[in-house]
Design a protein around this motif. Structure first.
Motif, PDB file in Angstrom:
ATOM      1  N   ASP A  90       0.826  -1.222   0.000  1.00 56.32           N
ATOM      2  CA  ASP A  90       0.000   0.000   0.000  1.00 56.32           C
ATOM      3  C   ASP A  90       0.849   1.258   0.000  1.00 56.32           C
ATOM      4  O   ASP A  90       0.543   2.248   0.670  1.00 56.32           O
ATOM      5  N   GLY A  91       1.951   1.220  -0.742  1.00 56.43           N
ATOM      6  CA  GLY A  91       2.797   2.393  -0.893  1.00 56.43           C
ATOM      7  C   GLY A  91       3.836   2.597   0.182  1.00 56.43           C
ATOM      8  O   GLY A  91       4.695   3.474   0.065  1.00 56.43           O
ATOM      9  N   ALA A  92       3.789   1.807   1.261  1.00 52.78           N
ATOM     10  CA  ALA A  92       4.696   1.997   2.396  1.00 52.78           C
ATOM     11  C   ALA A  92       5.733   0.888   2.473  1.00 52.78           C
ATOM     12  O   ALA A  92       5.516  -0.237   1.994  1.00 52.78           O
ATOM     13  N   LEU A  93       6.853   1.187   3.100  1.00 56.54           N
ATOM     14  CA  LEU A  93       7.905   0.205   3.352  1.00 56.54           C
ATOM     15  C   LEU A  93       7.469  -0.686   4.519  1.00 56.54           C
ATOM     16  O   LEU A  93       7.162  -0.182   5.600  1.00 56.54           O
ATOM     17  N   VAL A  94       7.449  -1.994   4.288  1.00 59.02           N
ATOM     18  CA  VAL A  94       7.080  -2.941   5.339  1.00 59.02           C
ATOM     19  C   VAL A  94       8.313  -3.535   5.996  1.00 59.02           C
ATOM     20  O   VAL A  94       8.390  -3.655   7.219  1.00 59.02           O
ATOM     21  N   GLN A  95       9.301  -3.922   5.184  1.00 58.32           N
ATOM     22  CA  GLN A  95      10.535  -4.495   5.717  1.00 58.32           C
ATOM     23  C   GLN A  95      11.647  -4.301   4.709  1.00 58.32           C
ATOM     24  O   GLN A  95      11.419  -4.311   3.493  1.00 58.32           O
ATOM     25  N   MET A  96      12.859  -4.121   5.222  1.00 61.05           N
ATOM     26  CA  MET A  96      14.042  -4.013   4.366  1.00 61.05           C
ATOM     27  C   MET A  96      15.167  -4.793   5.016  1.00 61.05           C
ATOM     28  O   MET A  96      15.409  -4.654   6.223  1.00 61.05           O
ATOM     29  N   GLY A  97      15.853  -5.620   4.243  1.00 64.55           N
ATOM     30  CA  GLY A  97      16.961  -6.385   4.793  1.00 64.55           C
ATOM     31  C   GLY A  97      17.540  -7.327   3.764  1.00 64.55           C
ATOM     32  O   GLY A  97      17.108  -7.364   2.604  1.00 64.55           O
ATOM     33  N   THR A  98      18.523  -8.086   4.180  1.00 64.37           N
ATOM     34  CA  THR A  98      19.125  -9.087   3.314  1.00 64.37           C
ATOM     35  C   THR A  98      18.138 -10.237   3.123  1.00 64.37           C
ATOM     36  O   THR A  98      17.180 -10.377   3.900  1.00 64.37           O
ATOM     37  N   PRO A  99      18.328 -11.065   2.094  1.00 65.09           N
ATOM     38  CA  PRO A  99      17.394 -12.181   1.893  1.00 65.09           C
ATOM     39  C   PRO A  99      17.221 -13.061   3.120  1.00 65.09           C
ATOM     40  O   PRO A  99      16.091 -13.455   3.458  1.00 65.09           O
ATOM     41  N   ASP A 100      18.324 -13.358   3.840  1.00 63.89           N
ATOM     42  CA  ASP A 100      18.176 -14.223   5.017  1.00 63.89           C
ATOM     43  C   ASP A 100      17.434 -13.515   6.149  1.00 63.89           C
ATOM     44  O   ASP A 100      16.713 -14.148   6.926  1.00 63.89           O
ATOM     45  N   GLN A 101      17.560 -12.185   6.247  1.00 67.33           N
ATOM     46  CA  GLN A 101      16.807 -11.449   7.266  1.00 67.33           C
ATOM     47  C   GLN A 101      15.316 -11.452   6.964  1.00 67.33           C
ATOM     48  O   GLN A 101      14.485 -11.597   7.870  1.00 67.33           O
TER      49      GLN A 101
END
Length: 371
Positions: free
Chosen positions: A260-271
């Motif tokens: 919905d236009g917002a950042l939910v999660q950001m990280g490396t693939p394993d994170q």
């Protein structure tokens, strides 16, 4: 105008760059609101409304909502989400193909949103490259001319741009097709032409907007492998948009997930797989074989008193799938070592726990609720 060779200039991969190095792209508080009087939304109580409420009360749609992130030089940064999540609008805001409503986009410290039309054209011609889902090839031009088109617009002389075009066509595996027309090529080959056209201008940042979603699965995997190979060879910073989680995990050094236009999660693939931020991400990664993504750092434990420490050694970033054979055949704890220091041990029990799947009720289970 001289055209640099691919072998003359190559940015080191993100893995080799220092984590504290200044980012090549820095995005802060980015908004894109569509609709009447869109500029009245940001910075007011309206910005706190859900997408549905905002649409109902104002007729506006917040396609990108207060998104912030940085991209390191040489990194493959993936933005993913379902249809309507705002990912394609986000990437278009970065190059101002869509004008943001508010926020900052800085390329090596330069404020892209403050650039006039002339400077913006220079950035697009010299520092940005774009690969779209729909190939956008000129049907009346040969492959060689399609690849050289950006250099032609830039003003590069014919001999120089053709030399460069042949060089990148060889790089993407299309040497010998210089005289063909787009309709004589398969979909995968046409996308390679689009990729070669973007590479020909030697951009610092390559943007990919779901470039493979229209391709057949086998061709899609082939093109994903091609991107990995090209990144390894030329080291370009890449921002890749996709709705496919397996594609994101395969390509990305880091992944930004939108909803919905917002950042939910950001990280490396394993994170992302090992510690999903909420139920939305958890549902996304539920079918991912965790042993293909998680590393030993997720499952190692402290050595117990009297436990033998004469087993094999593995690095903490070893993927569990790759470590399984060593651990299962060792007959003793496998040491997880970095820089000569013992970080922990891994045994058959930890490996089998991952292969069997997470236990939602066990906070110590990799991928469990409290991880």
């Amino acid at each position: 105008m001289a055209v640099p060779s691919l072998t003359e200039k190559s940015t080191p991969p993100a893995a080799a760059a220092g984590a504290d190095d200044p980012p090549i792209l820095d995005v802060r508080g980015l908004w894109k609101v569509f609709g009447p009087r869109a500029d009245r939304v940001v910075g007011t109580p309206l910005a706190q409304l859900s997408r549905a409420e905002l649409k109902h009360r104002t007729g506006c749609v917040a396609a990108v909502r207060d998104v912030s992130f940085s991209v390191r030089r040489g990194e493959v940064f993936v933005v993913m989400g379902l249809s309507g999540s705002g990912k394609s609008t986000l990437v278009r805001c970065l190059t101002r193909l869509v004008e943001p409503t508010a926020g900052e986009v800085r390329l090596d410290g330069e404020d892209v949103l403050a650039c006039g039309e002339r400077r913006l054209r220079e950035l697009r011609r010299h520092r940005f490259g774009m690969v779209f889902q729909h190939f956008g090839l000129l049907p009346h031009r040969r492959v060689l001319d399609n690849v050289a088109y950006g250099l032609e617009i830039r003003g590069t002389k014919k001999d120089g741009r053709y030399e460069r075009a042949r060089e990148v066509l060889e790089l993407v595996g299309l040497a010998g097709f210089e005289g063909s027309y787009p309709d004589q090529l398969s979909g995968g080959m046409q996308q390679r032409v689009g990729l070669a056209r973007a590479l020909a201008v030697d951009p610092e940042v390559l943007f990919f907007d779901e470039p493979f979603s229209a391709l057949d699965p086998l061709i899609r995997r082939e093109m994903q492998n091609e991107v990995i190979r090209l990144h390894r060879e030329v080291g370009k910073t890449m921002i890749f948009i996709t709705h496919d989680l397996s594609e994101a995990l395969k390509l990305g050094d880091r992944i930004l997930i939108m909803r919905d236009g917002a950042l939910v999660q950001m990280g490396t693939p394993d994170q992302v797989v090992g510690a999903p931020a909420d139920d939305y991400v958890r549902d996304f990664v539920s079918d991912v074989p965790r042993s293909d993504v998680l590393t030993l750092s997720w499952v190692m434990r402290d050595a117990r008193p009297g436990e033998p420490l004469d087993g094999p050694e593995l690095a903490p970033d070893t993927v569990i799938r790759d470590a399984a054979r060593t651990v299962l055949s060792a007959g003793r704890p496998v040491k997880v070592v970095s820089g000569g220091a013992l970080l922990g041990v891994v045994t058959t029990a930890e490996i089998l726990e991952v292969i069997a799947g997470p236990d939602p009720g066990n906070p110590d289970s990799p991928g469990g609720e409290s991880r």
